[in-house]
Design an enzyme around this catalytic site. Structure first.
Site, mmCIF file in Angstrom:
data_model
loop_
_atom_site.group_PDB
_atom_site.id
_atom_site.type_symbol
_atom_site.label_atom_id
_atom_site.label_comp_id
_atom_site.label_asym_id
_atom_site.label_seq_id
_atom_site.Cartn_x
_atom_site.Cartn_y
_atom_site.Cartn_z
ATOM 1 N N ASN A 9 0.879 -1.036 -0.099
ATOM 2 C CA ASN A 9 -0.074 -0.081 -0.180
ATOM 3 C C ASN A 9 1.008 1.305 0.100
ATOM 4 O OD1 ASN A 9 -1.747 2.114 0.475
ATOM 5 N ND2 ASN A 9 -2.064 1.366 2.718
ATOM 6 N N LYS A 11 0.257 4.205 -0.362
ATOM 7 C CA LYS A 11 -0.298 5.538 0.260
ATOM 8 C C LYS A 11 -0.140 6.505 -0.681
ATOM 9 C CE LYS A 11 -0.226 3.202 4.799
ATOM 10 N NZ LYS A 11 0.066 3.274 6.127
ATOM 11 N N HIS A 94 -9.353 1.034 4.868
ATOM 12 C CA HIS A 94 -8.148 1.261 5.847
ATOM 13 C C HIS A 94 -8.332 1.979 6.769
ATOM 14 C CE1 HIS A 94 -4.137 2.399 6.583
ATOM 15 N NE2 HIS A 94 -3.665 1.622 6.076
ATOM 16 N N GLU A 96 -6.788 4.499 7.970
ATOM 17 C CA GLU A 96 -6.711 6.023 7.636
ATOM 18 C C GLU A 96 -7.875 6.474 6.988
ATOM 19 O OE1 GLU A 96 -2.726 5.776 5.585
ATOM 20 O OE2 GLU A 96 -1.966 4.849 7.491
ATOM 21 N N GLU A 167 -5.456 -5.090 10.497
ATOM 22 C CA GLU A 167 -4.548 -4.078 10.597
ATOM 23 C C GLU A 167 -4.670 -3.575 12.079
ATOM 24 O OE1 GLU A 167 -2.495 -2.966 6.758
ATOM 25 O OE2 GLU A 167 -4.147 -1.645 7.069
ATOM 26 N N GLY A 173 2.484 2.051 10.706
ATOM 27 C CA GLY A 173 3.329 3.226 10.656
ATOM 28 C C GLY A 173 4.016 3.440 12.117
ATOM 29 N N SER A 213 3.283 -2.409 10.346
ATOM 30 C CA SER A 213 4.822 -2.553 10.657
ATOM 31 C C SER A 213 5.346 -3.638 10.000
ATOM 32 C CB SER A 213 5.115 -2.315 12.104
ATOM 33 O OG SER A 213 4.779 -0.621 12.216
HETATM 34 P P1 PGA Z 1 2.877 0.168 7.697
HETATM 35 O O1 PGA Z 1 1.404 0.308 6.974
HETATM 36 O O2 PGA Z 1 3.340 -1.201 7.045
HETATM 37 O O3 PGA Z 1 3.626 1.266 7.279
HETATM 38 O O4 PGA Z 1 2.728 0.038 9.154
HETATM 39 C C1 PGA Z 1 0.646 -0.681 6.751
HETATM 40 C C2 PGA Z 1 -0.670 0.073 6.317
HETATM 41 O O5 PGA Z 1 -1.237 0.940 6.435
HETATM 42 O O6 PGA Z 1 -1.343 -0.868 5.465
#
Ligand code: PGA
Length: 259
Positions: A9, A11, A94, A96, A167, A173, A213
């Site tokens: 992803n 982003k 997601h 976010e 997730e 992140g 992560s």
């Molecule tokens: P990350 O993000 O691997 O940077 O923690 C995962 C995601 O948001 O799908």
């Protein structure tokens, strides 16, 4: 055991030139056998990624969609436009989107339905915040999001076109990856709920990705968990060598070396 699915992803990252270089690296490396894998660029770069990876087997998907086909939604991108760009998958729900943009379970479900109605595949993200985990509400939150996203679907739709991504919001992140035991516990709950609703045969075939992560250094251990069938990766998917290492780990997990 379903075929592992490793998804990057991106982003709101990467320039056009970086997308081109990344896709060239994927083309050169080739998709390993026994694994589903691909990237989810920003809307602006969808078409160029689709064109660059055509015929290679690498998946190209979108990070969200507007469920309407067209209309007065300034700044949004419709599921029809995503389909037209050649994407095969769309991520919905997601964290976010849920927490930064305020998408509700109902709005996530509208997007999921639109993706399926247009013949594309969907990655449905679910996950609890740190507060919810500390309050002992992980199962309630995750399974509530799962139910809202899947109620009424057919077993065939689920198996063929739906991936679930667990997730935990506190792991996204942050560098704070869930332990394999923490991931497995929730993944097992997700699969048990799918089995109760859709039958064990369906549940056993659904890919449940872990996200939060994930890195080349921790992915193999996560993939040893019996109910972890892949990963949805943000930060560690932004360099092709790192992403290819994740995909290679997925292919190895499939071969049973880790099981
Ligand atoms: P990350 O993000 O691997 O940077 O923690 C995962 C995601 O948001 O799908």
């Amino acid at each position: 055991m379903p075929q592992p699915f490793l998804a990057g992803n991106w982003k709101m990252h990467l320039s056009g030139a970086e997308v081109d270089a990344f896709c060239a690296a994927l083309r050169d490396a080739g998709l390993p056998d026994g694994v589903t894998a691909g990237v989810f660029p920003g809307f602006l770069h969808l078409e160029r990624a689709v064109a660059a990876l055509e015929g290679t087997g690498w998946v190209v998907g979108a990070q969200t969609c507007r469920p309407e086909s067209h209309g007065a939604f300034t700044g949004e991108v419709s599921i029809t436009q995503i389909q037209d760009a050649g994407a095969s998958h769309v991520i919905v729900g997601h964290s976010e989107r849920r927490h930064v943009f305020g998408e509700t379970d109902a709005q996530v479900r509208q997007r999921l339905d639109a993706v399926l109605a247009h013949g594309l595949s969907v990655v449905l993200c679910v996950g609890e915040t740190l507060d919810e985990r500390q309050a002992g509400r992980t199962g309630q939150v995750v399974l509530g999001q799962l139910d809202a996203g899947t109620a009424g679907l057919s077993g065939a739709e689920l198996v063929e076109r739906v991936t679930v991504a667990y997730e935990p919001v506190w792991a996204i992140g942050t560098g704070q990856v869930a332990t394999p035991a923490q991931a497995q516990e929730v993944h097992a709950d997700i699969r048990a709920r799918l089995a109760a609703t859709f039958g064990n045969d369906v549940a056993q075939q659904i890919v449940i990705q872990y996200g939060g992560s994930v890195k080349p250094g921790n992915v193999a251990e996560l993939l040893t968990c019996p109910d972890v069938n892949g990963a949805l990766v943000g930060g560690a998917s932004l360099q092709s060598d790192s992403f290819l290492a994740l995909v290679a780990a997925g292919a190895v997990s499939r071969s049973g070396v880790n099981r």
